[in-house]
Design an enzyme around this catalytic site. Structure first.
Site, short mmCIF file in Angstrom:
data_model
loop_
_atom_site.label_atom_id
_atom_site.label_comp_id
_atom_site.label_asym_id
_atom_site.label_seq_id
_atom_site.Cartn_x
_atom_site.Cartn_y
_atom_site.Cartn_z
N PHE A 22 0.81 -1.22 0.00
CA PHE A 22 0.00 0.00 0.00
C PHE A 22 0.84 1.27 0.00
CE2 PHE A 22 0.94 -0.22 4.52
CZ PHE A 22 1.09 1.12 4.86
N LYS B 31 -0.99 -7.71 -8.82
CA LYS B 31 -1.96 -7.62 -7.72
C LYS B 31 -1.49 -6.52 -6.78
CE LYS B 31 -2.63 -8.85 -3.72
NZ LYS B 31 -3.33 -7.61 -3.32
N GLU C 183 -4.83 -3.86 -1.86
CA GLU C 183 -6.28 -3.63 -1.88
C GLU C 183 -6.66 -2.42 -1.04
OE1 GLU C 183 -4.62 -5.92 -0.41
OE2 GLU C 183 -5.38 -6.22 1.62
N SER D 89 5.83 -6.92 3.82
CA SER D 89 6.47 -7.19 5.11
C SER D 89 7.30 -8.47 5.02
CB SER D 89 5.41 -7.34 6.19
OG SER D 89 4.68 -8.53 5.95
N CYS E 106 9.76 1.61 3.31
CA CYS E 106 10.73 0.59 3.71
C CYS E 106 12.13 1.17 3.78
CB CYS E 106 10.67 -0.62 2.78
SG CYS E 106 11.21 -0.24 1.12
N GLU F 109 9.65 -3.29 13.01
CA GLU F 109 9.48 -2.16 12.12
C GLU F 109 8.20 -1.43 12.50
OE1 GLU F 109 9.00 -3.32 8.02
OE2 GLU F 109 9.78 -1.42 7.29
#
Lengths: 498, 498, 498, 498
Positions: D148, D172, D175, D225, D280, D382
């Site tokens: 995301f 993909k 969402e 992740s 990240c 994180e």
């Protein structure tokens, strides 16, 4: 009458001490004049380029590349206008001009890869804690001198690569058809190029010599005839510049007995007569191995040639147009005459070409000559016209010997289906650009263009990877940091706290 | 007295019209003579190289590389002999000769990578079912002309790369110290190199001019003084050869206020006085930024210099040896005299050098000169002797301006701990080889050696990747197979069986 | 009886919990035993490798390369000894062992190019005064697991590249013929490799699993059968290692109607029966396009096969030797039986092979089977024996479909003279290594070895450029120096003096 | 309410079995729904991609590149619309979205270099008259699964490179914010991409698993992740796909005593709080070497942080916006709570964030925590929120040990002016992307992105040169033409005529 001028430091001007006529070869009309730059005008351009260099060299390469991305868009948007300008002054048919422009744009596309191709080499630990790497830094002011036959494409071989590498540029295009070149250069400003990075001067030998002798010019790229190429190369190198000078050509195809004859005929038509043969990669000699294939080829070719149409640049149904000037027409016709006189057979004769309504245009029709031999003047010299000469030999080795013994070594081609013949040919032939069933083996923009023997003077070829190397100077840095000053200092400063 | 001859087509011979003396600089004795090749002798060598070319070019690259693998072994096995020959004729101390040889061997090691660095570029589908690729083919006969100061290393920059690329070679080494070069060349035969691929001719201008004007020679690599380099480059390019000609140097170090002074002093000693300063990468000018660091450096340097030992090549405890000839000694002393006369301070004076027992040797002691200014002759010209000159400036920019304004641009160095200063310097300085705390930034063999400005004439540098490009000619092949003849034919021939 | 042990941290030892027999396949004798390492022994090897890593990674690359230069010399000097060891335990004839060793040495030669292939990419000014470059750093401890069929070559695909990249290595060779591998590893010490950088453990699944699960092992290279390759790949990747696992093969040749039949026959003999077909690149299926060429090929092949000689490894006149074990002989014979039962024609039958004097050796004679179809077990599975199967199709497309539908995609070949057929085939076939008239298209050491489909698990192939990438981890550094601290500081400190 | 759907074979559709809400994080509103693809829907996308592959792979690379040239234009023309979509669903401020998009476009620009970076390696004469070369062929259908936090940039890391290499793609996206991704994908059609080459499916684990288990999918690129990355990598590799899976991070900066503190503070602000720390590469831990620099940094940072503005995405004066969801806000706040409970000092507390008018938005204010220790949960995991933690050590080595001992190894940075410290750090630190005075050392698009340790699973990194290698399969062709059939045939057929 329009006076075509210069582009210096982002401004158009028409400074001149004298002018020269520009013709419309399709009609024979004197349509425009071009300003001929004096030494002073050229020096202004060099000065502008020199002033623009420091900031441009420090511009990150991706930003330089983005000017090229935008330039590509603009060339595509203005393609019709550019092709019309080419046609008006050069005479090539609009579809041929579009092809030329497309090949030019491909060099702009490649210039967009500069962040990739300008990478230096980094070596860790060349010695204990010593690193070394190379950087490819721009040269400074670079000059280009380009011929009439590709007023868009050949300049585009040069300045996009030179500029994206961080150089600034002074271009002297052909004074015979300068308008499309000048128009293209102006688009760079719209693409975001700072003033002074790209400059165009129209001129003659005075302009050329100014570029060759000026100490501020670091490198010269030239495309033209071999005599001038040699002069340019010797002069530029004697004044401490790097130089690549591309000259003339005599490109042969070998037609083997197993060749796909329909491919031979259809591809030779374009390769020999496209752009009236005014291409340094024109395929002007076909060597048939054995009379059987020779006779078949002559028969099919002569049928096909008679169907070719030539005429004004603006009529898309034409296959090719006029040659560049009346003088050049006379020269081409003279070569055909000489071949005839020296015993060759004129199979299809294009000497009396005068398309209806364009009787004053500079036309030569497609000409096919058989029984050509190595001693003929028409064989030894570059005709640069719509003339295809056929030679007959008995073995492939004889064909290769003919090619290797010719002064020029630009392009060549073999027609065969046989892997071994193709590989033997491409390995051993002394020519820089080799086609296997491809009669115009012009390397794509991400490879490099260059002939052998007297077709090219210099080490590095035009455009592609060699272009990047030519337009940059290697710098090698070797680095060692002597003591762990801050690293250990940080440690020493607080020993009791630990 | 020994007469040093030539190696032609695998055979030693001593053809000559005249000879020239070879000295032992450590003692001043005339120890040998060298045969000076006539034009005819050189042409024999060229002919041998030309005859050996076709088979050598067709030898698979890995087999050519294996000759280099073996050659490396032999150089290592014969290192003592080679170093002794260098010392006897050049005068450098055996440990310095060993260092020279090691740098030379590194080029042989790199030549062993030829299967990697000779790879061409292959592009699939440059058009529909059309492929294109480049091959880097050897040139043919290549010549090398090398200087006295590195009789082993500089030839080894050239011929291993040229030969592994598939060329054949004619080397004209310095006539002042030819024995080690000739010895090395002989090892190639033992390494498996076919006769004629490597040839050595000793000679003078007649030999050089024969190489420059002979049409069979395709390329010339030269290392020497700038005046000769320029002559070589202009002559070779005017006769259609490719050429790289490396000339003189004046290499400056900038000593920044934050420099690690102990590293500065210890590394400058070797860089300035090693090999008596007879190196094109010798660090001969130190520019101190600020009087504080200048005074500290002068103080520490003069202490250290006084401890340096010089004398005969064979005594390993010596730091450096004599200069090459009596004439050269006089020239170096003359530069020191001129500096003194023009107002510089002679801090350590090496003019009256006469080591006990070697009073007739060609010695100059390590000399340190302070308060040097840009107008002095000793600054403008290359001394090529054990003389370190110090200049004082107030800002880093002033130091960089001095360097950029000098005629030469071979090597340079900055001493600092500061990342920004180092990066700014290496980015902007107009010098080809840059050291950061490294005073002799000679690129390792897998990078390329070359200066800027009047230190190098040509596009491509010596050895490394540029060496490979220099010793090869690009050929681009574009291939299309016209019809699915056999593929579909196979199908058509048996339709009823399916 | 000799007990073959391990090489850990530079020391040979024979630690074991159990042993396993090693045979001489030529005679069938149980000649030696091999120590099977426990988990603890393998962990010692890993610990030794880990301890040796920090210093080895910091060793300049040229010094690492020089160990490989020396290693090459030693392999060549000890070639007879190595080939004898291979022959004794594997059974391949000494000339075949010499060929294997030579291919292995080529990987050592390529490893000598490390200074070239380990170069990172340097980009100046990725932003204003920001530079960025990549370094290819070694991984740490790397493991190799290798098969019986090339006890010298396959290990040499791995550890020279891994070690020259700066890694340390633990090798688990095949326990069936470990002696030559162990001998080779010992030469590295003599070549100057520090103890612990290279370690060898002999063992079975316990050793393999220890390598796969130990966190200190960073990467695993494997060559063997597909079932094990898949297990290795899934296990190694699930424990966070990078892995390349090469598995089985079924290599087809297409024989086109225009093929040079003499080349087909002579080259197929070696490709199918050399090393008793125990090669992952063995050419085991020939697909003839059209019955005409099929019949001709069968006829010529069967004549030639009957002249092949097989027997003990030490007799140079033999063409090939025994298979590796009695069990494997039974398996190969079983495949021939099954083909016969499923309707194929056994043209030449090698099942009853018992050379005089070597009746207990594990021999299978060269076998030629015609009329093989895709449903046969002998077609679906890898036989790994001296068995050549012939299939017949009507079109080239049918031949290509057979190849593309097979589970494996290691190597393949087309025999044709036609450029178009060759190019179509190499472009579209779903196989990683493609030969055009070359039945064993093993890439040379400076390219990379890898199949497609279930012949390889992993992204990067064995040896060559991919090997270098596999054995290194990319690190990208982005650097900006924030202020002109020292540079301007130097300036500020003395303003009044100027 | 809008239902966001899929792009399959050039058509938008909203097939779904269920939907999921999409929020506007700035306001907390449920603004749209997204269709969650069933296995069948994903299989349709895979089928479309597979059907489009054969033609796309055969499209010349320059034509594939030209789609990317046009795509770049369209992305620039539609930038405002894309940034608005990003802001609405992700919450990042429009200027931050513009930065994200720009970094994404840079990957499209690099994809335009495909003719350069897809070149294979050509070796002439690997044996006598045998040539060998490599081709980098596309894999087939490739999948991307993206997070995301960069709905535009991370997909643009993947599909432009995959597609320009000749693959077809199923993406993909997250969402949580799928609209900008879908919009971008639609532009490809306008750019000339054939239907089916690029497909987008929205979905959840069902969609992911369909991609992972479907045999037609050849490779998977993932960013998210570490837990999911590890699952993706193990599953994809176990089903025979190649996979690169990028996971979590904990990026540390070392602040050395000689750091330029103003640069430290200003650059840390953006690196820690930009995009609410949901990157990240966010710099979330600053390690100060010595209390002196620590105190100074804390003081300056806390002043600066208090001036930061956060709020709705649409207000350009904001420095950062909300986090992605209410759940995520709670998680971030929980980490701050835990740090406080474990003894850290909350210097600036962003927990009670509720900008006026946006009280229901998912805001966390910029938070600065001092005295963080390695045992704290907030350090080990994180946070992915606007939280900067400060640690204090006494030596640079301690700082490096902290970094090396952390589970993640994505990015890191050192602040220093000292060349030696910077070089030591970048050489030895076990992190994939290293900054020297650059806190967000994201490699530019022409280099490659990848972390070490548990930040990346796989051999090859995202985008740049590694991206090209990841999305292609090497094929090596070895070619020999067996007889001079046509070449000599031509000769033999006419002997009497000569």
């Amino acid at each position: 009458m329009d006076l075509i001028g210069h582009l210096i430091n982002g401004q158009l001007n028409t400074d001149h001490t004298r002018t020269q006529p520009v013709y419309n070869p399709s009609t024979g009309e004197h349509s425009k004049n071009v300003a001929i730059a004096s030494k002073t005008t050229v020096e202004h351009a060099i000065a502008a380029a020199e002033a623009a260099f420091p900031e441009w060299r420090d511009t990150p390469v991706i930003k330089r590349a983005r000017v090229m991305f935008k330039f590509k868009e603009l060339l595509e948007q203005n393609a019709d206008q550019i092709c019309a300008l080419i046609g008006q002054e050069h005479g090539k048919i609009v579809h041929d001009a579009a092809g030329e422009l497309q090949r030019g744009i491909e060099n702009v596309e490649y210039a967009c890869s500069a962040p990739e191709f300008l990478k230096g080499e980094f070596s860790k630990n060349v010695g204990p804690s010593i690193d070394s790497w190379s950087e490819f830094q721009p040269l400074g002011v670079v000059a280009g001198i380009t011929p009439f036959n590709f007023p868009a494409m050949v300049p585009l071989w040069m300045f996009p690569m030179a500029i994206v590498c961080g150089n600034t540029f002074v271009l002297k295009p052909s004074e015979k058809d300068p308008s499309s070149t000048l128009f293209i250069a102006q688009l760079l400003k719209e693409a975001g190029l700072p003033d002074g990075v790209m400059n165009v001067v129209n001129g003659d030998k005075e302009a050329v010599d100014t570029l060759l002798y000026d100490k501020r010019v670091q490198a010269v790229s030239f495309v033209g005839s071999t005599a001038i190429a040699e002069y340019i190369y010797q002069t530029a190198t004697s004044t401490g510049k790097r130089c690549q000078a591309l000259g003339g050509a005599k490109n042969h195809a070998i037609v083997m007995p197993d060749a796909d004859i329909d491919n031979v005929v259809s591809s030779l038509l374009g390769a020999a007569f496209g752009s009236s043969g005014e291409r340094c990669m024109a395929l002007s000699v076909a060597i048939a191995v054995g009379d059987e294939i020779a006779d078949l080829m002559i028969s099919k070719l002569s049928d096909a040639i008679r169907k070719l149409q030539y005429g004004a640049f603006s009529d898309k149904t034409n296959d090719f147009g006029p040659v560049i000037t009346a003088q050049h027409k006379a020269k081409v016709v003279g070569y055909i005459d000489s071949a005839e006189q020296q015993g060759a057979t004129i199979v299809v004769d294009g000497r009396n070409a005068a398309p209806q309504g364009y009787e004053n245009g500079f036309y030569v029709g497609a000409t096919l000559i058989d029984q050509v031999t190595p001693d003929m003047i028409s064989y030894k010299e570059e005709i640069f016209g719509p003339v295809l000469q056929v030679m007959r030999v008995k073995t492939m080795q004889q064909a290769m010997d003919l090619i290797d013994n010719h002064e020029y070594g630009n392009g060549t081609c073999i027609y065969t289906r046989d892997g071994e013949a193709a590989r033997y040919f491409s390995d051993h032939i002394k020519v820089g650009m080799v086609g296997i069933n491809v009669p115009l083996p012009v390397p794509v923009a991400y490879h490099s263009f260059g002939g052998w023997k007297r077709s090219l003077f210099g080490d590095l070829y035009a455009y592609g990877p060699d272009g990047a190397r030519f337009y940059t100077r290697r710098k090698t840095i070797t680095q060692r940091w002597p003591t762990a000053n801050v690293r250990e200092g940080a440690q020493f400063s607080m020993p009791t706290l630990n």
